[in-house]
Structures are given as structure tokens and as C-alpha cells.
Scaffold this active site. Structure first.
Site, PDB file in Angstrom:
ATOM      1  N   ARG A 100      28.829  36.569  31.536  1.00  0.00           N
ATOM      2  CA  ARG A 100      30.004  37.444  31.496  1.00  0.00           C
ATOM      3  C   ARG A 100      30.046  38.388  32.713  1.00  0.00           C
ATOM      4  O   ARG A 100      31.090  38.635  33.292  1.00  0.00           O
ATOM      5  CB  ARG A 100      30.001  38.254  30.189  1.00  0.00           C
ATOM      6  CG  ARG A 100      31.349  38.828  29.884  1.00  0.00           C
ATOM      7  CD  ARG A 100      31.461  39.338  28.466  1.00  0.00           C
ATOM      8  NE  ARG A 100      32.781  39.899  28.262  1.00  0.00           N
ATOM      9  CZ  ARG A 100      33.864  39.197  27.959  1.00  0.00           C
ATOM     10  NH1 ARG A 100      33.774  37.893  27.810  1.00  0.00           N
ATOM     11  NH2 ARG A 100      35.033  39.788  27.805  1.00  0.00           N
TER      12      ARG A 100
ATOM     13  N   HIS B  58      41.924  41.424  24.438  1.00  0.00           N
ATOM     14  CA  HIS B  58      42.388  40.028  24.357  1.00  0.00           C
ATOM     15  C   HIS B  58      41.146  39.129  24.406  1.00  0.00           C
ATOM     16  O   HIS B  58      40.796  38.568  25.448  1.00  0.00           O
ATOM     17  CB  HIS B  58      43.344  39.683  25.496  1.00  0.00           C
ATOM     18  CG  HIS B  58      43.675  38.217  25.535  1.00  0.00           C
ATOM     19  ND1 HIS B  58      44.409  37.592  24.559  1.00  0.00           N
ATOM     20  CD2 HIS B  58      43.328  37.236  26.406  1.00  0.00           C
ATOM     21  CE1 HIS B  58      44.510  36.305  24.828  1.00  0.00           C
ATOM     22  NE2 HIS B  58      43.850  36.055  25.940  1.00  0.00           N
TER      23      HIS B  58
ATOM     24  N   VAL C  47      47.710  38.951  33.204  1.00  0.00           N
ATOM     25  CA  VAL C  47      47.557  37.822  32.272  1.00  0.00           C
ATOM     26  C   VAL C  47      46.185  37.178  32.465  1.00  0.00           C
ATOM     27  O   VAL C  47      45.541  36.752  31.518  1.00  0.00           O
ATOM     28  CB  VAL C  47      48.683  36.788  32.522  1.00  0.00           C
ATOM     29  CG1 VAL C  47      48.494  35.543  31.663  1.00  0.00           C
ATOM     30  CG2 VAL C  47      50.049  37.403  32.255  1.00  0.00           C
TER      31      VAL C  47
ATOM     32  N   ASP D  58      48.820  36.968  21.480  1.00  0.00           N
ATOM     33  CA  ASP D  58      48.095  37.159  20.218  1.00  0.00           C
ATOM     34  C   ASP D  58      49.058  37.662  19.136  1.00  0.00           C
ATOM     35  O   ASP D  58      49.006  37.224  17.982  1.00  0.00           O
ATOM     36  CB  ASP D  58      46.958  38.168  20.429  1.00  0.00           C
ATOM     37  CG  ASP D  58      46.128  37.816  21.647  1.00  0.00           C
ATOM     38  OD1 ASP D  58      45.465  36.781  21.624  1.00  0.00           O
ATOM     39  OD2 ASP D  58      46.192  38.563  22.650  1.00  0.00           O
TER      40      ASP D  58
ATOM     41  N   GLY E 253      48.802  33.384  41.368  1.00  0.00           N
ATOM     42  CA  GLY E 253      48.391  32.139  40.714  1.00  0.00           C
ATOM     43  C   GLY E 253      49.591  31.262  40.421  1.00  0.00           C
ATOM     44  O   GLY E 253      49.624  30.517  39.442  1.00  0.00           O
ATOM     45  N   ALA E 254      50.573  31.339  41.323  1.00  0.00           N
ATOM     46  CA  ALA E 254      51.876  30.717  41.062  1.00  0.00           C
ATOM     47  C   ALA E 254      51.815  29.199  40.948  1.00  0.00           C
ATOM     48  O   ALA E 254      52.666  28.582  40.308  1.00  0.00           O
ATOM     49  CB  ALA E 254      52.855  31.108  42.169  1.00  0.00           C
ATOM     50  N   ALA E 255      50.789  28.581  41.558  1.00  0.00           N
ATOM     51  CA  ALA E 255      50.704  27.114  41.494  1.00  0.00           C
ATOM     52  C   ALA E 255      49.937  26.634  40.266  1.00  0.00           C
ATOM     53  O   ALA E 255      49.765  25.430  40.074  1.00  0.00           O
ATOM     54  CB  ALA E 255      50.023  26.583  42.766  1.00  0.00           C
TER      55      ALA E 255
ATOM     56  N   ARG F  12      51.185  34.836  18.017  1.00  0.00           N
ATOM     57  CA  ARG F  12      50.370  33.937  17.181  1.00  0.00           C
ATOM     58  C   ARG F  12      50.230  34.509  15.773  1.00  0.00           C
ATOM     59  O   ARG F  12      50.304  33.768  14.783  1.00  0.00           O
ATOM     60  CB  ARG F  12      48.981  33.779  17.812  1.00  0.00           C
ATOM     61  CG  ARG F  12      48.982  32.927  19.066  1.00  0.00           C
ATOM     62  CD  ARG F  12      47.668  33.043  19.824  1.00  0.00           C
ATOM     63  NE  ARG F  12      47.607  32.082  20.918  1.00  0.00           N
ATOM     64  CZ  ARG F  12      46.729  32.143  21.915  1.00  0.00           C
ATOM     65  NH1 ARG F  12      45.831  33.126  21.963  1.00  0.00           N
ATOM     66  NH2 ARG F  12      46.728  31.219  22.852  1.00  0.00           N
TER      67      ARG F  12
ATOM     68  N   GLY G  98      51.897  29.536  35.853  1.00  0.00           N
ATOM     69  CA  GLY G  98      52.926  29.731  36.880  1.00  0.00           C
ATOM     70  C   GLY G  98      54.050  28.716  36.723  1.00  0.00           C
ATOM     71  O   GLY G  98      55.235  29.066  36.788  1.00  0.00           O
TER      72      GLY G  98
HETATM   73  P1  NAD Z   1      45.211  27.721  36.395  1.00  0.00           P
HETATM   74  O1  NAD Z   1      43.789  27.494  36.794  1.00  0.00           O
HETATM   75  O2  NAD Z   1      46.097  26.573  36.068  1.00  0.00           O
HETATM   76  O3  NAD Z   1      45.934  28.530  37.571  1.00  0.00           O
HETATM   77  C1  NAD Z   1      45.372  29.656  38.162  1.00  0.00           C
HETATM   78  C2  NAD Z   1      45.950  29.744  39.559  1.00  0.00           C
HETATM   79  O4  NAD Z   1      45.495  30.965  40.127  1.00  0.00           O
HETATM   80  C3  NAD Z   1      45.481  28.606  40.492  1.00  0.00           C
HETATM   81  O5  NAD Z   1      46.603  27.989  41.076  1.00  0.00           O
HETATM   82  C4  NAD Z   1      44.621  29.316  41.518  1.00  0.00           C
HETATM   83  O6  NAD Z   1      44.716  28.728  42.802  1.00  0.00           O
HETATM   84  C5  NAD Z   1      45.223  30.716  41.493  1.00  0.00           C
HETATM   85  N1  NAD Z   1      44.357  31.778  41.986  1.00  0.00           N
HETATM   86  C6  NAD Z   1      43.019  31.899  41.852  1.00  0.00           C
HETATM   87  N2  NAD Z   1      42.575  32.986  42.508  1.00  0.00           N
HETATM   88  C7  NAD Z   1      43.672  33.570  43.048  1.00  0.00           C
HETATM   89  C8  NAD Z   1      43.859  34.710  43.847  1.00  0.00           C
HETATM   90  N3  NAD Z   1      42.833  35.471  44.233  1.00  0.00           N
HETATM   91  N4  NAD Z   1      45.111  35.032  44.227  1.00  0.00           N
HETATM   92  C9  NAD Z   1      46.154  34.253  43.867  1.00  0.00           C
HETATM   93  N5  NAD Z   1      46.033  33.145  43.126  1.00  0.00           N
HETATM   94  C10 NAD Z   1      44.809  32.806  42.709  1.00  0.00           C
HETATM   95  O7  NAD Z   1      45.152  28.789  35.214  1.00  0.00           O
HETATM   96  P2  NAD Z   1      46.295  29.141  34.162  1.00  0.00           P
HETATM   97  O8  NAD Z   1      46.212  28.217  33.019  1.00  0.00           O
HETATM   98  O9  NAD Z   1      47.587  29.320  34.864  1.00  0.00           O
HETATM   99  O10 NAD Z   1      45.728  30.545  33.616  1.00  0.00           O
HETATM  100  C11 NAD Z   1      45.657  31.664  34.447  1.00  0.00           C
HETATM  101  C12 NAD Z   1      44.862  32.774  33.771  1.00  0.00           C
HETATM  102  O11 NAD Z   1      45.531  33.234  32.591  1.00  0.00           O
HETATM  103  C13 NAD Z   1      43.471  32.385  33.314  1.00  0.00           C
HETATM  104  O12 NAD Z   1      42.594  33.458  33.605  1.00  0.00           O
HETATM  105  C14 NAD Z   1      43.616  32.243  31.803  1.00  0.00           C
HETATM  106  O13 NAD Z   1      42.392  32.434  31.140  1.00  0.00           O
HETATM  107  C15 NAD Z   1      44.587  33.360  31.536  1.00  0.00           C
HETATM  108  N6  NAD Z   1      45.300  33.313  30.253  1.00  0.00           N
HETATM  109  C16 NAD Z   1      45.541  34.502  29.642  1.00  0.00           C
HETATM  110  C17 NAD Z   1      46.229  34.547  28.431  1.00  0.00           C
HETATM  111  C18 NAD Z   1      46.519  35.854  27.740  1.00  0.00           C
HETATM  112  O14 NAD Z   1      47.022  35.808  26.617  1.00  0.00           O
HETATM  113  N7  NAD Z   1      46.234  37.018  28.301  1.00  0.00           N
HETATM  114  C19 NAD Z   1      46.670  33.353  27.861  1.00  0.00           C
HETATM  115  C20 NAD Z   1      46.426  32.147  28.531  1.00  0.00           C
HETATM  116  C21 NAD Z   1      45.739  32.133  29.733  1.00  0.00           C
HETATM  117  C1  LMR Z   2      44.439  32.279  25.301  1.00  0.00           C
HETATM  118  O1  LMR Z   2      44.404  33.236  24.522  1.00  0.00           O
HETATM  119  O2  LMR Z   2      45.085  31.246  25.073  1.00  0.00           O
HETATM  120  C2  LMR Z   2      43.647  32.335  26.592  1.00  0.00           C
HETATM  121  O3  LMR Z   2      43.332  33.663  26.908  1.00  0.00           O
HETATM  122  C3  LMR Z   2      42.432  31.499  26.490  1.00  0.00           C
HETATM  123  C4  LMR Z   2      41.676  31.422  27.792  1.00  0.00           C
HETATM  124  O4  LMR Z   2      40.445  31.642  27.754  1.00  0.00           O
HETATM  125  O5  LMR Z   2      42.285  31.138  28.838  1.00  0.00           O
END
Ligand code: NAD
Ligand code: LMR
Length: 328
Positions: free
Chosen positions: A99, A188, A130, A160, A12-14, A163, A18
Site C-alpha cells: 500500500r 472509497h 476518481v 458507492d 487519464g483520458a485514453a 451502488r 476516459g
Molecule cells: P485505465 O488504466 O484504463 O486508464 C488510466 C489512464 O491514466 C491510462 O490511459 C494512463 O495512461 C493514464 N495515466 C496514468 N498516469 C497518468 C498521469 N500521470 N497523467 C495522466 N494520465 C495518466 O484505468 P481506468 O479504468 O480508467 O481507471 C482509472 C482510475 O480510476 C483507477 O485508479 C481506478 O482504480 C479508479 N477508479 C475509481 C473509482 C471510484 O469510484 N473512485 C471507480 C472505478 C475506478
Molecule cells: C471501484 O469501486 O469500482 C473501483 O474503485 C475499483 C478499483 O480498484 O479500481
């Protein structure tokens, strides 16, 4: 002698995380200032071009530690010889999605990624998930990588944790550095339990320094629902703080946690604190010799027991759902 470069894969580097993460990895903040890195960026085909743009910017920073960038939509290439895999890309929940649909869609991502890690990663691979639902996505990846020790699969609750530190520091008007032994238990998700009964502020139990109403009605829900509050305010989920937490998690895993303190990470349960073995649940953890260990011997009162059990029950439900879907 110069250190060998460490291969770091970011999926998900883009995406927005990322973009906040890659520059910090390349500058040495993930592994330390004397460890060179090679980056592997995995994206879906439609986003490869955007990842190439980010790679151009990385080049333009001329980071001394960055020894190469590969961009691919091929799982085998992305995880070939990888030492650290940050699984960020995931399928977000969209309108009308239940879900179960979300778990299934993410199974389509994390099952093949688990297999590719199994088949291609380096022997010492460490995985941080993540992408949400992070704990269960980590479980799916882990279950599909039978040759990799289960303990190498972790999910992120460090955001978390951070936070919780910040909310408590604000309440007590102390620097975050004065707070030790914070813990996030469970998933999470909004059921997570940020625990002040073991946290310490200048050696005193944090729960005794705040009103119980504040702890119950403000602190816990504020931390647990902070992700949603950020989405509401920003119109997008947390990105820089999530990237920061990923850096903290891997840095501590590799370099160890400071003496006299612990942190929070979701790791496969060994049955500690009544959490069913195998669930990837958040615990109080220390890192020693490059391995996470669950802090043992904490007394859990009735209030905390109920909260931990509720979050763990949600994790068990998610595990049962992905089991039924044949993903684990
Ligand atoms: P985003 O939509 O900006 O980026 C996600 C990227 O993943 C996109 O560029 C997409 O093309 C790519 N992607 C999708 N499927 C893929 C695959 N099969 N292989 C490779 N790349 C793929 O999202 P973001 O804001 O960067 O967030 C990413 C994830 O992190 C989300 O699921 C979000 O909910 C989660 N997140 C988790 C936490 C945590 O605390 N655990 C916190 C914030 C966000
Ligand atoms: C966060 O805790 O900020 C994210 O997991 C929220 C989300 O649903 O992407």
C-alpha cells in the site's frame, strides 16, 4: 446571450473511464444542456496517440456543445484556465506492490497535478479525484495547491452511493427514485460505510424495512466490495458506472442537489461527526450555490459510529503515510 465555454480537464483520458466519460461531457451531461465545453485531455506521452484517437471520435460525433479539444502530456497546458478538473489517471496497484508503494507512486502523479492546478487553473476550479486511492490522492493534490480553497478538492464516492441505492432498491423491489437520503461515510475502499439508518424509502427509515442480518452481512459488504466483484467478473475495473458517477457528482456540485434529498461525496472534513478536520472523507452532502455542505444534526448510533470510525481511521493512516513520504 450564449454562455461562455467551460474548460474541462480530464486526466487519464485514453483509459477506460476516459472513454466512457468524454462523450457524455461533450454531449452536455456534465454541466447541463446549455453549457458549451472545451476539453483538455492529459495523458502520459505513451498514451497521447490513443487520446488523439478518442478525440477524432469526439469530433465525429459533431456535438453542438463541444467547442474544442486539446491533447497534451504537459501539466501546465492541461490545467491552464481549467474550471473543472477530473483527475482519473492514476497508478494502479500491481503485483507485489505494498500500500505504501501505491501511495508513493500516486504521490508522484497527484503532487505535481496539485501544483499545476494551483498555478494555472481558473479561480473557480472544481476538482474531482476518481483515480485510486481517491480520497488520499485528493488530499495530496489539495495539500499541494495552497492558493486554491481546500473545499474545491473532492474525491468520488458517488459510485458507492449509487451502488447502495441499487442494492436497496433490488432488495425492497422499489424504484431507486423512491429512496432518499442514502449516505456513504469514510473512504472509497472496503472500509466504507453505507448507512441505511438515515436513508428513507417512501418516507420510512430504510434500516427498519430490512432484516438486520441482511443489512450487516449482505448489504454493507456487497456495496463495499462491489468494485472488487466487478474486477473479478469483468477482468477490469468498473468504467461506465464510474464515469456515470463522476457525471452525477459534478452535475450536482454545479447545479445543486434536489430539495428533500442529499447525496454522498468525499470532501475535506470540517470536523463534523468526529471526522478529523482536513481528512477528505465521504459525508452526506447537499450542494447549494455551487458549494458542498455537510448535512448536519444526524444522530449516529453505536453500530454506525464504529463503522464510521473504522473507515476514518484508515483515512488517517493513509494521511500519515503520505505525510511521512513528504507528499502533504
Ligand atoms: P485505465 O488504466 O484504463 O486508464 C488510466 C489512464 O491514466 C491510462 O490511459 C494512463 O495512461 C493514464 N495515466 C496514468 N498516469 C497518468 C498521469 N500521470 N497523467 C495522466 N494520465 C495518466 O484505468 P481506468 O479504468 O480508467 O481507471 C482509472 C482510475 O480510476 C483507477 O485508479 C481506478 O482504480 C479508479 N477508479 C475509481 C473509482 C471510484 O469510484 N473512485 C471507480 C472505478 C475506478
Ligand atoms: C471501484 O469501486 O469500482 C473501483 O474503485 C475499483 C478499483 O480498484 O479500481
Amino acid at each position: 446571450m450564449a454562455k461562455a465555454p467551460v474548460n474541462v480537464t480530464v486526466t487519464g483520458a485514453a483509459g477506460q473511464i476516459g472513454y466512457a466519460l468524454l462523450f457524455r461531457i461533450a454531449s452536455g451531461q456534465l454541466l447541463g444542456p446549455d453549457t458549451p465545453v472545451k476539453l483538455r485531455l492529459l495523458e502520459i506521452p505513451q498514451a497521447v496517440k490513443a487520446a488523439e484517437g478518442t478525440a477524432m471520435e469526439l469530433e465525429d460525433c459533431a456535438f453542438p456543445l463541444l467547442q474544442g479539444i486539446d491533447i497534451t502530456d504537459d501539466l501546465a497546458k492541461a490545467f491552464d484556465g481549467t474550471n473543472v478538473a477530473l483527475l482519473v489517471g492514476a497508478r494502479p496497484r500491481t503485483k507485489g506492490m505494498e500500500r505504501g508503494d501505491l501511495l508513493e507512486a500516486n504521490g508522484g502523479i497527484f503532487k505535481p497535478q496539485g501544483r499545476a492546478i494551483n498555478d494555472h487553473a481558473a479561480d473557480d476550479v472544481r476538482v474531482l479525484v476518481v483515480g485510486n486511492p481517491a480520497n488520499t490522492n485528493a488530499l495530496i493534490a489539495q495539500a499541494n495547491a495552497p492558493d486554491v480553497p481546500a473545499e474545491r478538492f473532492t474525491a468520488m464516492t458517488r459510485l458507492d452511493h449509487n451502488r447502495a441505492l441499487s442494492q436497496l432498491a433490488g432488495k425492497l423491489q422499489v424504484p431507486v427514485s423512491e429512496i432518499k437520503k442514502m449516505t456513504i461515510w469514510g473512504n472509497h475502499s472496503a472500509t466504507q460505510y453505507p448507512d441505511l439508518f438515515h436513508a428513507e424509502v417512501r418516507g420510512e427509515v430504510a434500516a427498519k424495512l430490512v432484516e438486520q442480518e441482511w443489512l450487516r452481512d449482505t448489504f454493507i459488504p456487497t456495496v463495499a466490495k462491489r468494485g472488487a466483484a466487478i474486477i473479478e467478473a469483468r477482468g477490469a475495473s468498473s468504467a461506465a458506472s464510474a464515469a456515470n458517477a463522476a457525471i452525477d457528482h459534478v452535475f450536482d456540485w454545479v447545479n445543486g442537489t434536489p430539495e428533500g434529498d442529499w447525496t454522498s461525496a468525499a470532501i475535506p472534513s470540517d470536523g463534523s461527526y468526529g471526522v478529523p478536520e482536513g481528512l477528505i472523507s465521504s459525508f452526506p452532502v447537499v450542494s447549494r450555490d455551487g458549494r458542498w455542505e455537510i448535512v448536519q444534526g444526524l444522530e449516529i448510533d453505536e453500530f454506525s459510529r464504529e463503522k464510521i470510525d473504522a473507515s476514518v481511521a484508515e483515512l488517517a493512516e493513509e494521511r500519515d503515510a503520505v505525510k511521512q513520504l513528504g507528499l502533504v
